[in-house]
Enzyme design. Structure first.
Site, mmCIF file in Angstrom:
data_model
loop_
_atom_site.group_PDB
_atom_site.id
_atom_site.type_symbol
_atom_site.label_atom_id
_atom_site.label_comp_id
_atom_site.label_asym_id
_atom_site.label_seq_id
_atom_site.Cartn_x
_atom_site.Cartn_y
_atom_site.Cartn_z
ATOM 1 N N CYS A 102 -34.897 -16.427 -93.139
ATOM 2 C CA CYS A 102 -34.340 -17.484 -92.292
ATOM 3 C C CYS A 102 -35.475 -18.377 -91.801
ATOM 4 O O CYS A 102 -36.458 -17.892 -91.241
ATOM 5 C CB CYS A 102 -33.605 -16.850 -91.116
ATOM 6 S SG CYS A 102 -33.072 -18.046 -89.877
ATOM 7 N N GLU A 103 -35.318 -19.665 -92.011
ATOM 8 C CA GLU A 103 -36.390 -20.581 -91.639
ATOM 9 C C GLU A 103 -36.518 -20.760 -90.124
ATOM 10 O O GLU A 103 -37.528 -21.280 -89.650
ATOM 11 C CB GLU A 103 -36.216 -21.934 -92.317
ATOM 12 C CG GLU A 103 -35.039 -22.734 -91.888
ATOM 13 C CD GLU A 103 -34.893 -24.036 -92.655
ATOM 14 O OE1 GLU A 103 -34.473 -25.013 -92.033
ATOM 15 O OE2 GLU A 103 -35.196 -24.081 -93.866
ATOM 16 N N HIS A 104 -35.546 -20.330 -89.360
ATOM 17 C CA HIS A 104 -35.621 -20.496 -87.907
ATOM 18 C C HIS A 104 -36.492 -19.448 -87.222
ATOM 19 O O HIS A 104 -37.168 -19.755 -86.242
ATOM 20 C CB HIS A 104 -34.222 -20.470 -87.289
ATOM 21 C CG HIS A 104 -33.395 -21.644 -87.693
ATOM 22 N ND1 HIS A 104 -32.021 -21.624 -87.665
ATOM 23 C CD2 HIS A 104 -33.744 -22.875 -88.142
ATOM 24 C CE1 HIS A 104 -31.563 -22.798 -88.070
ATOM 25 N NE2 HIS A 104 -32.587 -23.567 -88.368
ATOM 26 N N HIS A 105 -36.454 -18.196 -87.719
ATOM 27 C CA HIS A 105 -37.219 -17.124 -87.079
ATOM 28 C C HIS A 105 -38.147 -16.392 -88.045
ATOM 29 O O HIS A 105 -38.824 -15.450 -87.639
ATOM 30 C CB HIS A 105 -36.256 -16.103 -86.433
ATOM 31 C CG HIS A 105 -35.444 -16.688 -85.336
ATOM 32 N ND1 HIS A 105 -34.135 -17.105 -85.513
ATOM 33 C CD2 HIS A 105 -35.754 -16.963 -84.044
ATOM 34 C CE1 HIS A 105 -33.676 -17.598 -84.388
ATOM 35 N NE2 HIS A 105 -34.633 -17.520 -83.471
ATOM 36 N N GLN B 180 -28.730 -19.898 -94.901
ATOM 37 C CA GLN B 180 -27.688 -19.383 -95.790
ATOM 38 C C GLN B 180 -26.760 -20.497 -96.244
ATOM 39 O O GLN B 180 -26.361 -20.549 -97.409
ATOM 40 C CB GLN B 180 -26.900 -18.283 -95.090
ATOM 41 C CG GLN B 180 -25.818 -17.682 -95.978
ATOM 42 C CD GLN B 180 -25.108 -16.525 -95.312
ATOM 43 O OE1 GLN B 180 -25.670 -15.819 -94.479
ATOM 44 N NE2 GLN B 180 -23.853 -16.320 -95.665
ATOM 45 N N HIS C 167 -27.974 -11.203 -90.889
ATOM 46 C CA HIS C 167 -29.199 -11.885 -90.474
ATOM 47 C C HIS C 167 -29.936 -11.030 -89.449
ATOM 48 O O HIS C 167 -29.382 -10.731 -88.382
ATOM 49 C CB HIS C 167 -28.856 -13.253 -89.872
ATOM 50 C CG HIS C 167 -28.341 -14.214 -90.888
ATOM 51 N ND1 HIS C 167 -29.051 -15.320 -91.273
ATOM 52 C CD2 HIS C 167 -27.195 -14.228 -91.615
ATOM 53 C CE1 HIS C 167 -28.370 -15.983 -92.186
ATOM 54 N NE2 HIS C 167 -27.233 -15.340 -92.416
ATOM 55 N N CYS D 119 -32.223 -11.859 -87.551
ATOM 56 C CA CYS D 119 -32.445 -12.579 -86.295
ATOM 57 C C CYS D 119 -31.295 -12.330 -85.321
ATOM 58 O O CYS D 119 -31.471 -12.465 -84.107
ATOM 59 C CB CYS D 119 -32.653 -14.075 -86.538
ATOM 60 S SG CYS D 119 -31.300 -14.904 -87.375
#
Length: 186
Positions: free
Chosen positions: A76-79, A118, A146, A148
């Site tokens: 996941c590019e956010h976390h 995703q 996920h 995260c």
């Protein structure tokens, strides 16, 4: 390509920043291990999935082709934490233009091997199918957990995110869409 020396230096700095000692026995080789891991799990940044498509001509076959439960993982590019699940890839060939089945899984794998969302991953797989073999329709459904959401924040292990990307007749024709979704659920 991945600059392993920069990754190693950055990981060492992260270990110091969280209050650990990067020179203690268990962590001495961690920066190198992480750098080698990043080279592997982010290999999709340096590959074009369309280059891996193999097309065959099969006597006007225009029926559903489904490869389901393709094991999938991405970051996941956010976390920068993993999401793990399965992808179901469907297409309906146009005039017998079919793809090698293993290539469907390879496309998913290549696109997943980069910092990703995703939702985007699901759409990009469908778009590659449409761009390369011009099927009558395509669908990609992905189910993933996920980390995260499991390890931090809301902390809800076992929850799944389901995304879909529908193209062509699978998007526009309710009966075809229903048949495809029923096959995925079997």
């Amino acid at each position: 390509m991945v600059d392993k020396e920069r990754v190693k230096a950055a990981v060492r700095e992260i270990l110091i920043a969280i209050g650990d000692d990067p020179d203690r026995e268990g962590l001495i080789e961690t920066p190198d291990r992480v750098a080698r891991m990043y080279e592997e799990i982010f290999a999709g940044l340096h590959k074009e999935p369309r280059e891996y498509v193999k097309v065959f001509q099969e006597e006007n076959h225009e029926e559903i082709v489904l490869v389901k439960d393709i094991p999938t993982y991405s970051i996941c590019e956010h976390h920068l934490l993993p999401f793990v699940g399965v992808a179901h890839v469907v297409y309906i060939p146009r005039k017998g233009k079919v793809m090698g089945l293993s290539k469907l899984a390879r496309i998913v794998d290549i696109i997943a091997k980069k910092p990703q969302l995703q939702e985007r991953l699901t759409s990009q797989v469908a778009d590659v199918l449409m761009d390369t073999i011009n099927p009558i329709g395509a669908a990609v459904v992905m189910e993933a957990e996920h980390l995260c959401m499991t390890m931090r924040g809301i902390k809800k292990p076992g929850s799944k995110t389901i995304t879909s990307a529908l193209r062509g007749i699978i998007k526009t024709d309710a009966r075809t869409r229903a048949e495809v979704m029923a096959l995925i659920k079997e």
